[in-house]
Design a protein around this motif. Structure first.
Motif, short mmCIF file in Angstrom:
data_model
loop_
_atom_site.label_atom_id
_atom_site.label_comp_id
_atom_site.label_asym_id
_atom_site.label_seq_id
_atom_site.Cartn_x
_atom_site.Cartn_y
_atom_site.Cartn_z
N ASP A 1 0.84 -1.19 0.00
CA ASP A 1 0.00 0.00 0.00
C ASP A 1 0.89 1.26 0.00
O ASP A 1 0.58 2.26 -0.64
CB ASP A 1 -0.93 -0.03 1.22
CG ASP A 1 -1.90 1.13 1.19
OD1 ASP A 1 -2.55 1.33 0.14
OD2 ASP A 1 -1.98 1.88 2.19
N ALA A 2 2.02 1.16 0.70
CA ALA A 2 2.95 2.30 0.70
C ALA A 2 3.56 2.49 -0.69
O ALA A 2 3.71 3.62 -1.17
CB ALA A 2 4.05 2.07 1.73
N VAL A 3 3.91 1.39 -1.35
CA VAL A 3 4.50 1.48 -2.70
C VAL A 3 3.47 2.04 -3.69
O VAL A 3 3.76 2.94 -4.48
CB VAL A 3 4.99 0.09 -3.17
CG1 VAL A 3 5.37 0.12 -4.65
CG2 VAL A 3 6.16 -0.37 -2.32
N ASN A 4 2.25 1.51 -3.63
CA ASN A 4 1.26 1.84 -4.67
C ASN A 4 0.46 3.09 -4.39
O ASN A 4 0.07 3.80 -5.30
CB ASN A 4 0.29 0.67 -4.85
CG ASN A 4 0.98 -0.55 -5.42
OD1 ASN A 4 1.91 -0.42 -6.21
ND2 ASN A 4 0.56 -1.74 -4.99
N ASN A 5 0.20 3.36 -3.11
CA ASN A 5 -0.73 4.45 -2.79
C ASN A 5 -0.16 5.48 -1.83
O ASN A 5 -0.89 6.32 -1.32
CB ASN A 5 -2.02 3.86 -2.17
CG ASN A 5 -2.60 2.76 -3.02
OD1 ASN A 5 -2.70 2.91 -4.23
ND2 ASN A 5 -2.97 1.65 -2.39
N GLY B 1 0.82 4.99 1.19
CA GLY B 1 0.48 4.74 2.59
C GLY B 1 1.73 4.52 3.43
O GLY B 1 2.85 4.66 2.93
N SER B 2 1.53 4.17 4.69
CA SER B 2 2.68 3.92 5.56
C SER B 2 2.82 2.42 5.81
O SER B 2 1.83 1.74 6.06
CB SER B 2 2.49 4.64 6.90
OG SER B 2 3.56 4.33 7.75
N PRO B 3 4.06 1.91 5.74
CA PRO B 3 4.23 0.51 6.13
C PRO B 3 3.87 0.34 7.61
O PRO B 3 3.83 1.33 8.35
CB PRO B 3 5.73 0.25 5.92
CG PRO B 3 6.32 1.50 5.41
CD PRO B 3 5.31 2.59 5.43
N ALA B 4 3.64 -0.91 8.02
CA ALA B 4 3.28 -1.15 9.44
C ALA B 4 4.36 -0.57 10.35
O ALA B 4 4.08 0.15 11.30
CB ALA B 4 3.10 -2.63 9.67
N ALA B 5 5.61 -0.92 10.07
CA ALA B 5 6.73 -0.36 10.84
C ALA B 5 7.67 0.32 9.84
O ALA B 5 8.16 -0.31 8.90
CB ALA B 5 7.47 -1.45 11.61
N THR B 6 7.89 1.58 10.04
CA THR B 6 8.72 2.36 9.11
C THR B 6 10.21 2.16 9.42
O THR B 6 10.56 1.48 10.38
CB THR B 6 8.41 3.86 9.27
OG1 THR B 6 8.76 4.21 10.62
CG2 THR B 6 6.93 4.16 9.00
N GLY B 7 11.04 2.82 8.64
CA GLY B 7 12.46 2.83 8.94
C GLY B 7 12.73 3.50 10.29
O GLY B 7 13.56 3.04 11.07
N VAL B 8 12.01 4.58 10.57
CA VAL B 8 12.24 5.27 11.86
C VAL B 8 11.86 4.35 13.01
O VAL B 8 12.55 4.31 14.04
CB VAL B 8 11.44 6.61 11.90
CG1 VAL B 8 11.48 7.21 13.30
CG2 VAL B 8 12.01 7.59 10.88
N ASP B 9 10.80 3.57 12.84
CA ASP B 9 10.46 2.59 13.89
C ASP B 9 11.63 1.62 14.09
O ASP B 9 11.92 1.22 15.22
CB ASP B 9 9.20 1.81 13.51
CG ASP B 9 7.95 2.69 13.54
OD1 ASP B 9 7.82 3.49 14.48
OD2 ASP B 9 7.11 2.57 12.63
#
Ligand code: NDP
Length: 333
Positions: free
Chosen positions: A291-295, A297-305
């Motif tokens: 969803d992050a790639v296509n739209n 959105g945010s991944p469940a856990a980001t790089g900052v997480d």
């Protein structure tokens, strides 16, 4: 979208190949292994078109748009930096790196390259932990006072390798398990641990690394968190307890990769069983990544997480090694 696996790992074969291939239009197309024969066999076993021992060859393939990195921990940084430079989206295993500077560099390089970069923290995708967050957010336990995590298990014998004997590649229960504890607590409380104390032990499995650790963290709000992680406890099962002014949550068997466990909410003298979804944790993680790639959105856990969970684990390691109370260093996040 075609994916390249960087690392012919156990986690890839157990969960992630399925999670990637389950997303509509997505397929694992290539695998990188340090060993040609093993890589070829891995590809054959899991229906992957080709295997290589050369990361540049994998990254030069323009049809591959994303990579999943699940090598040993010291390799995540150089491999992620190469993948980002090649314009690939990256799902990276935890811990993102073995020091905070590298983790910050990875996340900021991904932001500059405008690629999606996520950390594969599975627990925040579990129906059980989503339910616990919902109960906290709804005020069912009142003001949270403390969290107690039981994450000491017996490490399965097929994983008795680098985890128990190799500090250079990021072995030991702190970088392996405490990162998950940190991510889960941050997810539930939406605040970042501030200071930690810890004692570690090398009891039986660990050689040159800890196989058991207890730590206590203080959150900025004052909430206390206690975690017990390790590889040597055979009979405890896992647990996650949230104690608040109005009630307590007792979750058992939820610090795991499977969508299992049970949750009880105790308020006054009543105990209610809480139902929760039993979806696959890794498929949800991958769905949010796509969803992050296509739209956008945010991944469940980001790089900052991923940076933050690593920062807590490194503080626990430092506290255990020095015997001091340590302030968590989140780097340039
Ligand atoms: P593995 O030990 O299975 O794989 C790590 C590396 O070890 C592989 O990249 C592979 O190298 C090498 N390797 C694997 N099997 C063999 C073998 N039979 N003989 C020789 N070498 C082998 O690690 P895990 O899958 O347990 O962990 C990989 C990463 O994933 C770690 O960063 C870990 O922290 C993370 N992880 C995350 C989980 C989660 O739920 N988010 C759960 C488990 C792990 P090569 O690629 O060169 O062939």
């Amino acid at each position: 979208m075609k994916w390249g696996l960087i690392g012919a790992s156990n986690i890839a074969k157990q969960f992630m190949i399925n999670a990637i291939n389950s997303q509509q239009g997505n397929k694992v197309a290539a695998v990188l292994s340090g060993d040609e024969t093993r890589g070829r066999a891995f590809a054959d076993d899991y229906g992957i078109e080709w295997a290589t021992t050369d990361i540049d060859e994998l990254l030069e393939d323009q049809t591959i748009e994303a990579v999943y990195i699940s090598t040993t921990n010291e390799k995540h940084y150089p491999q992620a930096m190469k993948a980002i430079a090649a314009g690939k989206h990256v799902m990276c295993e935890k811990p993102l790196a073995i020091n905070i500077e590298h983790a910050c560099e990875m996340v900021s390089a991904a932001a500059s390259a405008n690629v999606v970069f996520a950390t594969n923290h599975h627990l925040r995708n579990a129906g059980s932990h989503l339910k616990i967050k919902e109960l906290i957010d709804q005020g069912r336990v009142g003001d949270v006072q403390a969290i107690r995590i039981g994450h000491a298990v017996y490490l399965p014998s097929n994983l008795h390798s680098w985890r128990i004997n190799n500090p250079q590649v990021g072995g030991g229960s702190i970088l392996d398990q405490v990162v998950h504890d940190a991510d889960t607590v941050r997810f539930h409380l939406q605040e970042d641990p501030q200071e930690v104390v810890a004692i570690e032990r090398s009891e039986s499995l660990g050689k040159d690394v800890e196989d058991s650790v207890m730590s206590v963290w203080q959150m900025p709000s004052g909430i206390l968190v206690h975690t017990h992680a390790g590889y040597t406890v055979r009979h405890a099962g896992t647990s996650y307890e949230v104690h608040g002014t109005e009630g307590s949550i007792f979750a058992r068997g939820v610090m795991t990769q499977q969508p299992v466990g049970e949750i009880h909410l105790r308020r006054e003298n009543q105990t209610e069983v809480q139902e929760f979804s039993n979806h696959d944790l890794y498929i949800r993680s991958m769905r949010l990544f796509m969803d992050a790639v296509n739209n956008g959105g945010s991944p469940a856990a980001t790089g900052v997480d991923g940076i933050k969970s690593l920062a807590v684990a490194l503080a626990v390691k430092e506290a255990a090694t020095t015997g001091h109370r340590v302030k968590v260093n989140y780097g340039e996040t």
